[in-house]
Design a protein around this motif. Structure first.
Motif, PDB file in Angstrom:
ATOM      1  N   PRO A   1       0.789  -1.237   0.000  1.00 42.80           N
ATOM      2  CA  PRO A   1       0.000   0.000   0.000  1.00 42.80           C
ATOM      3  C   PRO A   1       0.819   1.283   0.000  1.00 42.80           C
ATOM      4  N   THR A   2       2.074   1.235   0.424  1.00 41.16           N
ATOM      5  CA  THR A   2       2.807   2.505   0.514  1.00 41.16           C
ATOM      6  C   THR A   2       4.046   2.565  -0.370  1.00 41.16           C
ATOM      7  N   THR A   3       4.237   1.562  -1.224  1.00 43.27           N
ATOM      8  CA  THR A   3       5.399   1.587  -2.106  1.00 43.27           C
ATOM      9  C   THR A   3       5.352   2.835  -2.986  1.00 43.27           C
ATOM     10  N   GLY A   4       6.411   3.594  -2.967  1.00 45.16           N
ATOM     11  CA  GLY A   4       6.495   4.771  -3.814  1.00 45.16           C
ATOM     12  C   GLY A   4       5.808   6.020  -3.273  1.00 45.16           C
ATOM     13  N   LEU A   5       5.310   5.967  -2.042  1.00 46.53           N
ATOM     14  CA  LEU A   5       4.642   7.152  -1.496  1.00 46.53           C
ATOM     15  C   LEU A   5       5.604   7.993  -0.660  1.00 46.53           C
ATOM     16  N   ASP A   6       5.339   9.299  -0.615  1.00 48.51           N
ATOM     17  CA  ASP A   6       6.146  10.154   0.247  1.00 48.51           C
ATOM     18  C   ASP A   6       5.702   9.939   1.700  1.00 48.51           C
ATOM     19  N   PRO A   7       6.520  10.387   2.678  1.00 49.41           N
ATOM     20  CA  PRO A   7       6.213  10.073   4.077  1.00 49.41           C
ATOM     21  C   PRO A   7       4.831  10.541   4.534  1.00 49.41           C
ATOM     22  N   ARG A   8       4.397  11.697   4.057  1.00 47.34           N
ATOM     23  CA  ARG A   8       3.101  12.194   4.505  1.00 47.34           C
ATOM     24  C   ARG A   8       1.983  11.294   3.988  1.00 47.34           C
ATOM     25  N   SER A   9       2.032  10.955   2.705  1.00 48.90           N
ATOM     26  CA  SER A   9       1.015  10.074   2.135  1.00 48.90           C
ATOM     27  C   SER A   9       1.044   8.714   2.817  1.00 48.90           C
ATOM     28  N   ARG A  10       2.256   8.266   3.129  1.00 50.42           N
ATOM     29  CA  ARG A  10       2.401   6.978   3.792  1.00 50.42           C
ATOM     30  C   ARG A  10       1.700   7.007   5.158  1.00 50.42           C
ATOM     31  N   ASN A  11       1.895   8.088   5.900  1.00 50.88           N
ATOM     32  CA  ASN A  11       1.242   8.197   7.200  1.00 50.88           C
ATOM     33  C   ASN A  11      -0.276   8.219   7.067  1.00 50.88           C
ATOM     34  N   GLN A  12      -0.758   8.864   5.996  1.00 50.68           N
ATOM     35  CA  GLN A  12      -2.206   8.895   5.789  1.00 50.68           C
ATOM     36  C   GLN A  12      -2.737   7.489   5.530  1.00 50.68           C
ATOM     37  N   VAL A  13      -1.992   6.732   4.741  1.00 53.34           N
ATOM     38  CA  VAL A  13      -2.420   5.363   4.458  1.00 53.34           C
ATOM     39  C   VAL A  13      -2.397   4.525   5.737  1.00 53.34           C
ATOM     40  N   TRP A  14      -1.357   4.721   6.525  1.00 51.12           N
ATOM     41  CA  TRP A  14      -1.277   3.973   7.792  1.00 51.12           C
ATOM     42  C   TRP A  14      -2.461   4.300   8.700  1.00 51.12           C
ATOM     43  N   ALA A  15      -2.848   5.589   8.715  1.00 46.40           N
ATOM     44  CA  ALA A  15      -3.993   5.980   9.550  1.00 46.40           C
ATOM     45  C   ALA A  15      -5.262   5.273   9.085  1.00 46.40           C
ATOM     46  N   ILE A  16      -5.392   5.131   7.771  1.00 41.19           N
ATOM     47  CA  ILE A  16      -6.575   4.452   7.235  1.00 41.19           C
ATOM     48  C   ILE A  16      -6.567   2.980   7.666  1.00 41.19           C
ATOM     49  N   VAL A  17      -5.394   2.367   7.585  1.00 35.76           N
ATOM     50  CA  VAL A  17      -5.288   0.952   7.971  1.00 35.76           C
ATOM     51  C   VAL A  17      -5.666   0.784   9.439  1.00 35.76           C
ATOM     52  N   ARG A  18      -5.172   1.673  10.284  1.00 41.10           N
ATOM     53  CA  ARG A  18      -5.476   1.564  11.706  1.00 41.10           C
ATOM     54  C   ARG A  18      -6.971   1.762  11.962  1.00 41.10           C
ATOM     55  N   ALA A  19      -7.576   2.709  11.213  1.00 41.86           N
ATOM     56  CA  ALA A  19      -9.016   2.942  11.387  1.00 41.86           C
ATOM     57  C   ALA A  19      -9.810   1.709  10.971  1.00 41.86           C
ATOM     58  N   LEU A  20      -9.370   1.067   9.900  1.00 44.30           N
ATOM     59  CA  LEU A  20     -10.049  -0.146   9.444  1.00 44.30           C
ATOM     60  C   LEU A  20     -10.012  -1.225  10.513  1.00 44.30           C
ATOM     61  N   VAL A  21      -8.844  -1.386  11.100  1.00 37.51           N
ATOM     62  CA  VAL A  21      -8.686  -2.411  12.124  1.00 37.51           C
ATOM     63  C   VAL A  21      -9.559  -2.082  13.335  1.00 37.51           C
ATOM     64  N   ALA A  22      -9.572  -0.785  13.695  1.00 39.69           N
ATOM     65  CA  ALA A  22     -10.389  -0.380  14.842  1.00 39.69           C
ATOM     66  C   ALA A  22     -11.868  -0.651  14.571  1.00 39.69           C
ATOM     67  N   ALA A  23     -12.270  -0.548  13.307  1.00 42.21           N
ATOM     68  CA  ALA A  23     -13.674  -0.787  12.960  1.00 42.21           C
ATOM     69  C   ALA A  23     -13.984  -2.276  12.849  1.00 42.21           C
ATOM     70  N   GLY A  24     -12.963  -3.125  12.996  1.00 39.73           N
ATOM     71  CA  GLY A  24     -13.230  -4.559  13.022  1.00 39.73           C
ATOM     72  C   GLY A  24     -12.822  -5.322  11.777  1.00 39.73           C
ATOM     73  N   THR A  25     -12.199  -4.625  10.808  1.00 43.06           N
ATOM     74  CA  THR A  25     -11.744  -5.312   9.600  1.00 43.06           C
ATOM     75  C   THR A  25     -10.368  -5.933   9.843  1.00 43.06           C
ATOM     76  N   THR A  26     -10.184  -7.141   9.370  1.00 38.70           N
ATOM     77  CA  THR A  26      -8.867  -7.752   9.405  1.00 38.70           C
ATOM     78  C   THR A  26      -8.106  -7.284   8.165  1.00 38.70           C
ATOM     79  N   VAL A  27      -6.867  -6.851   8.327  1.00 37.93           N
ATOM     80  CA  VAL A  27      -6.092  -6.376   7.190  1.00 37.93           C
ATOM     81  C   VAL A  27      -4.900  -7.297   6.969  1.00 37.93           C
TER      82      VAL A  27
END
Lengths: 278, 349
Positions: B177-203
């Motif tokens: 999910p973060t290959t080729g992204l700059d650090p800020r975009s990478r952090n945004q993607v990570w935040a999305i992943v964490r939110a998904l997990v918090a909502a009950g999705t397995t990633v």
């Protein structure tokens, strides 16, 4: 210095809220998803109007060039040739543009859209059916352009509006069926360029070695044999019949049987390849 | 249906339905055994990372699990459903975001999301609302009416992920999910992943970056040449390579040799000297030696310009696990990392 937290929801909070609220609806039926894919084809036309060149400019050029350049030589005068060539050009143009079905599918595979769609819980053929619905609209547009221009050039169909409408409907039915051959090709070939190459190799002889432009009697005997078995010849016979006001029901039946056979053979083959595509 | 999926499934291999279970999974492309007998069992809840270099078979494995390609051998079950026998069931429970943008580039971001919403069965109105909600949350409102082909890399990745959660799946596959992204975009993607997990999705995500696996994943499976070579938490994996590296830059280049000798004695490993005349680094067995080492230096009047403790990177993990680096060399690279061979005993399953 103390840091004050703003009351505005942070990026993380907004994301958490949006992520949490994606509860699943009941699911969509096959007709609905096919229509949605058809809508996608319309959106693509809206955003990339250039793609309509082949359904507007090409038919326009063909009808003008063939009538005025060859008309005199083939049937004495352009006006004399017009009633013969209009149904022919109609068939030739629309059959030619069916190959864009293969291009569209191939593009989707190249761009990765295909993977996303195949991973969705929808009726599997709906992507293809939807794409074909969109293409059918393009075929209709090409038909309207040809008929409009030929009307301006002085063509009046002896079969009247009914004959013309029936001719176009039959043509659309055949082209929808033929498109399943292109979906298969689009799935199998590697690049849009090779799709273009192969489909041209099939379509040029198919449309030219027929009675689209000239009666088959003017050709050498061995070639007449080819023309007689060419499906496009039967399609042109049926279309001309309707537009000339003397329906050739034998040709119509042949076209309908061929259409059914194309779907029966290439539909399942396409789906087989579609499901196993890696 | 949604409520009990999170805490109960946390224990990998517990009584709850496993998110992913494969036995002897094989996928070949001609002579290439891209996936060569993989046994995975991933519990529900949390993030599971599949770590490996390019060409290790990560993407192929994920594509089999998302029902995009059929396995040539073995079995794979996703949330209890066989991927070959019940692909439609699997598709209704999972979503997949590929390595490359997989939305229609000619359409706008908004249109893509509405399209997906409609395909999932939302009404026209609800599909629009959902698209708006996601665009807003993912900082894409301004780009909503722009064609996706005119998005930046980070925006494309976000719209892609948004497309995968128009309906929140029970299990989500994210391919690099973060290959080729700059650090800020990478952090945004990570935040999305964490939110998904918090909502009950397995990633389940694939990555080439140990840091990413470290940041996000509860458990990590390391694969190479289509096989699993290690599995465990990031702590377990790192323990297999030592604690990483200690990097130092001295204030005066003339003191580098003295510093090297001093620290070699303290850490018990050889200094590696780079072409930078001020810099030196060490393999670190025990991070708690670092404060004493710094005191050693000040005690001898050696000025420290900067120092840092680096995590072992994927290459070091690979070297330790397989004896070869991610560059496919058969033998360990003749470097200062002479101790790598003794580090091989790891929780290999």
């Amino acid at each position: 210095m103390s840091v004050t937290t703003s009351p505005r929801p942070s990026y993380d909070e907004k994301v958490a809220a949006a992520v949490g609220s994606g509860d699943a609806p009941a699911g969509a039926g096959g007709v609905s998803t096919s229509l949605t894919f058809g809508w996608r084809a319309l959106l693509k036309i809206k955003h990339v109007p250039e793609q309509l060149l082949d359904v507007t400019m090409f038919p326009l050029m063909f009808i003008l060039m063939f009538t005025y350049v060859f008309g005199g030589a083939i049937m004495g005068s352009p006006d004399g040739y017009l009633p013969y060539v209009v149904p022919g050009i109609l068939v030739q143009t629309v059959v030619m543009i069916t190959m864009y079905t293969a291009m569209t599918i191939n593009n989707d595979i190249q761009k990765g859209v295909f993977d996303r769609i195949r991973a969705l819980p929808v009726w599997r053929p709906s992507l293809l059916v939807g794409a074909l619905l969109g293409d059918t609209l393009r075929y209709t547009m090409a038909s309207v352009v040809i008929l409009g221009v030929s009307l301006l050039m002085g063509y009046r169909a002896p079969g009247g509006v009914t004959g013309v409408v029936l001719a176009v409907l039959l043509l659309l039915a055949f082209c929808f069926s033929l498109s399943w051959l292109w979906t298969l090709l689009g799935l199998r070939l590697r690049t849009p360029e090779s799709v273009m190459g192969v489909s041209m190799t099939v379509l040029f002889p198919l449309t030219f070695i027929s009675n689209v432009f000239v009666p088959k009697e003017s050709m050498p005997g061995w070639l007449q044999g080819v023309v007689t078995v060419n499906p496009v010849t039967h399609l042109v016979d049926a279309t001309r019949g309707f537009m000339d006001g003397s329906p050739d029901m034998g040709a119509v039946a042949t076209v309908l049987v061929m259409s059914g056979a194309l779907v029966a053979v290439f539909g399942p083959l396409t789906m087989y390849v579609y499901n196993r595509k890696s | 249906m949604l409520q009990d999926s999170q805490p109960a499934g946390r224990r990998p291999g517990g009584e709850g339905q496993l998110a992913v279970e494969t036995v002897g999974l094989v996928k070949t492309f001609g002579d290439n055994r891209a996936v060569d007998g993989i046994d995975l069992s991933i519990g529900q809840g949390g993030v599971h990372a599949v770590l490996g270099p390019n060409g290790a078979g990560k993407t192929t494995a994920i594509r089999v699990l998302a029902t995009l390609i059929r396995p040539d051998g073995g079995t794979a079950r996703v949330l209890g459903h066989d991927v070959v026998a019940e692909p439609a069931r699997v598709r209704s429970l999972v979503s997949m975001t590929g390595q490359f943008a997989s939305l229609d580039e000619d359409l706008t971001g908004q249109e893509n999301l509405v399209l997906l919403g409609r395909l999932y069965g939302f009404s026209r109105q609800r599909a629009k609302e959902r698209a708006h909600e996601l665009l807003e949350a993912f900082d894409l409102s301004e780009a909503a009416g722009r064609q996706v082909k005119r998005y930046s890399g980070g925006m494309r990745r976000r719209i892609d992920i948004a497309g995968s959660i128009v309906v929140r799946p029970q299990l989500m596959f994210l391919d690099e999910p973060t290959t080729g992204l700059d650090p800020r975009s990478r952090n945004q993607v990570w935040a999305i992943v964490r939110a998904l997990v918090a909502a009950g999705t397995t990633v389940v995500l694939t990555t080439q970056y140990l840091e990413e696996a470290d940041q996000l994943a509860d458990r990590i499976t390391v694969i190479d040449h289509g096989r699993i070579i290690a599995e465990g938490t990031s702590g377990e994996l790192k323990a297999s390579v030592g604690s990483g590296a200690f990097h130092l830059r001295v204030a005066d280049a003339g003191q580098r040799t003295t510093a090297a000798d001093l620290l070699a004695a303290r850490f018990g490993t050889e200094a590696s000297l780079s072409s930078d005349p001020y810099a030196l680094s060490f393999r670190l067995e025990d991070p708690s030696d670092v404060p004493a080492a710094l005191l050693d230096l000040t005690g001898r009047g050696i000025g420290v310009a900067e120092y840092s403790m680096g995590q072992p990177n994927l290459d070091e993990v690979f070297l330790a696990l397989t004896g070869h680096s991610t560059e496919e060399s058969e033998t360990p690279t003749a470097s200062e990392d002479a101790g790598a061979d003794e580090q091989k005993e790891v929780p290999v399953r």
